[in-house]
Design a protein around this motif. Structure first.
Motif, PDB file in Angstrom:
ATOM      1  N   LEU A  18       0.826  -1.212   0.000  1.00  0.00           N
ATOM      2  CA  LEU A  18       0.000   0.000   0.000  1.00  0.00           C
ATOM      3  C   LEU A  18       0.862   1.266   0.000  1.00  0.00           C
ATOM      4  N   LEU A  19       1.915   1.261   0.791  1.00  0.00           N
ATOM      5  CA  LEU A  19       2.810   2.417   0.841  1.00  0.00           C
ATOM      6  C   LEU A  19       3.498   2.638  -0.510  1.00  0.00           C
ATOM      7  N   LYS A  20       3.949   1.563  -1.124  1.00  0.00           N
ATOM      8  CA  LYS A  20       4.613   1.679  -2.431  1.00  0.00           C
ATOM      9  C   LYS A  20       3.643   2.156  -3.512  1.00  0.00           C
ATOM     10  N   GLN A  21       2.413   1.642  -3.493  1.00  0.00           N
ATOM     11  CA  GLN A  21       1.423   2.067  -4.488  1.00  0.00           C
ATOM     12  C   GLN A  21       1.080   3.548  -4.300  1.00  0.00           C
ATOM     13  N   SER A  22       0.891   3.954  -3.051  1.00  0.00           N
ATOM     14  CA  SER A  22       0.579   5.360  -2.765  1.00  0.00           C
ATOM     15  C   SER A  22       1.713   6.262  -3.193  1.00  0.00           C
ATOM     16  N   PHE A  23       2.936   5.816  -2.916  1.00  0.00           N
ATOM     17  CA  PHE A  23       4.122   6.582  -3.305  1.00  0.00           C
ATOM     18  C   PHE A  23       4.174   6.761  -4.824  1.00  0.00           C
ATOM     19  N   ALA A  24       3.926   5.678  -5.555  1.00  0.00           N
ATOM     20  CA  ALA A  24       3.970   5.738  -7.022  1.00  0.00           C
ATOM     21  C   ALA A  24       2.906   6.698  -7.563  1.00  0.00           C
ATOM     22  N   GLU A  25       1.716   6.638  -7.002  1.00  0.00           N
ATOM     23  CA  GLU A  25       0.644   7.544  -7.439  1.00  0.00           C
ATOM     24  C   GLU A  25       1.003   9.000  -7.162  1.00  0.00           C
ATOM     25  N   LEU A  26       1.526   9.264  -5.976  1.00  0.00           N
ATOM     26  CA  LEU A  26       1.881  10.632  -5.604  1.00  0.00           C
ATOM     27  C   LEU A  26       3.067  11.152  -6.406  1.00  0.00           C
ATOM     28  N   MET A  27       3.971  10.268  -6.790  1.00  0.00           N
ATOM     29  CA  MET A  27       5.093  10.684  -7.651  1.00  0.00           C
ATOM     30  C   MET A  27       4.550  11.222  -8.967  1.00  0.00           C
ATOM     31  N   ARG A  28       3.547  10.543  -9.523  1.00  0.00           N
ATOM     32  CA  ARG A  28       2.962  11.002 -10.792  1.00  0.00           C
ATOM     33  C   ARG A  28       2.176  12.298 -10.599  1.00  0.00           C
ATOM     34  N   GLU A  29       1.492  12.415  -9.473  1.00  0.00           N
ATOM     35  CA  GLU A  29       0.619  13.572  -9.244  1.00  0.00           C
ATOM     36  C   GLU A  29       1.356  14.814  -8.751  1.00  0.00           C
ATOM     37  N   LYS A  30       2.247  14.630  -7.772  1.00  0.00           N
ATOM     38  CA  LYS A  30       2.866  15.783  -7.112  1.00  0.00           C
ATOM     39  C   LYS A  30       4.365  15.890  -7.318  1.00  0.00           C
ATOM     40  N   GLY A  31       5.002  14.757  -7.596  1.00  0.00           N
ATOM     41  CA  GLY A  31       6.457  14.736  -7.664  1.00  0.00           C
ATOM     42  C   GLY A  31       7.048  14.444  -6.294  1.00  0.00           C
ATOM     43  N   PHE A  32       8.293  14.035  -6.295  1.00  0.00           N
ATOM     44  CA  PHE A  32       8.943  13.599  -5.059  1.00  0.00           C
ATOM     45  C   PHE A  32       9.096  14.723  -4.044  1.00  0.00           C
ATOM     46  N   GLN A  38       3.104  12.278   5.320  1.00  0.00           N
ATOM     47  CA  GLN A  38       1.682  12.315   5.664  1.00  0.00           C
ATOM     48  C   GLN A  38       0.815  12.072   4.430  1.00  0.00           C
ATOM     49  N   ASP A  39       1.223  12.640   3.287  1.00  0.00           N
ATOM     50  CA  ASP A  39       0.506  12.385   2.037  1.00  0.00           C
ATOM     51  C   ASP A  39       0.483  10.892   1.716  1.00  0.00           C
ATOM     52  N   ILE A  40       1.643  10.257   1.891  1.00  0.00           N
ATOM     53  CA  ILE A  40       1.771   8.833   1.556  1.00  0.00           C
ATOM     54  C   ILE A  40       0.896   7.986   2.480  1.00  0.00           C
ATOM     55  N   THR A  41       0.965   8.266   3.785  1.00  0.00           N
ATOM     56  CA  THR A  41       0.190   7.461   4.733  1.00  0.00           C
ATOM     57  C   THR A  41      -1.307   7.720   4.595  1.00  0.00           C
ATOM     58  N   ASP A  42      -1.692   8.974   4.303  1.00  0.00           N
ATOM     59  CA  ASP A  42      -3.113   9.266   4.083  1.00  0.00           C
ATOM     60  C   ASP A  42      -3.634   8.487   2.877  1.00  0.00           C
ATOM     61  N   ARG A  43      -2.857   8.498   1.794  1.00  0.00           N
ATOM     62  CA  ARG A  43      -3.276   7.796   0.577  1.00  0.00           C
ATOM     63  C   ARG A  43      -3.347   6.289   0.813  1.00  0.00           C
TER      64      ARG A  43
END
Length: 199
Positions: A18-32, A38-43
């Motif tokens: 779940l953490l890896k999937q959220s991270f990948a999604e946020l990388m595409r949306e917001k960038g590293f 908090q963004d990662i854990t919320d997602r």
């Protein structure tokens, strides 16, 4: 007791996924840079403590994601019994060339990401080559150079060629660059350059 351990392992794997999937999604949306833990854990819908149980910071998660992606590419293109032979070496070199170009082809990559990317790919590449060379060495009793040294030098050669090609040699196709790198690795530089026998 074994059932409890299996359940704990399953929960751990699920949380990490779940953490890896959220991270990948946020990388595409917001960038590293813009994303936070908090963004990662919320997602992922997990507590911050769960994040820290798996990763010390978002850089560690980035590094693991880079390694996972590279290993996935290798697993998709190379057979499970791959080893040091011209065809498998050609596939490996091409994967590294394309993977490196995928990072350096982007605009203004962040230095920290570059460093993590380079270290992760080089480490995984060296480990794979060491495995291949150890298997090959079983049939070669006369080797005088340690396998780990050969794997390290070969991984740096492949990775260095990939970085240079992705930054400066756009006119050379991936097929041609793959051919050049494999030729040097398989046949040695001596075939392509004058070597003074007295040296």
């Amino acid at each position: 007791m074994g059932t409890e351990r299996n359940e704990a392992d399953r929960r751990r794997r699920r949380s990490q996924l779940l953490l890896k999937q959220s991270f990948a999604e946020l990388m595409r949306e917001k960038g590293f840079t813009a994303m936070t833990i908090q963004d990662i854990t919320d997602r992922a819908d997990v507590h911050r403590g769960t994040f820290y149980a798996h990763f010390p910071d978002k850089f560690a998660l980035l590094e693991q994601s880079i390694r996972d992606k590279f290993l996935h590419m290798l697993g998709r293109e190379l057979p499970p019994d791959a080893g040091w032979n011209p065809e498998h070496l050609r596939v490996l070199v091409r994967i590294v060339l394309e993977h490196v170009r995928s990072l350096y082809g982007r605009c203004s990559p962040i230095d920290t990401i570059n460093l993590l990317f380079e270290r992760s790919v080089r480490d995984e590449l060296a480990e794979l080559l060491q495995h291949w060379l150890q298997r090959l060495r079983a049939d070669q009793a006369d080797w005088t150079i340690h396998v780990d040294t050969m794997a390290l030098m070969t991984s740096w050669s492949i990775f260095g060629a990939a970085v240079q090609w992705s930054k400066a040699y756009e006119d050379i196709s991936v097929d041609e660059m793959t051919h050049r790198v494999v030729a040097v690795l398989a046949e040695g530089a001596g075939r392509f350059a004058f070597i003074d026998k007295k040296m």
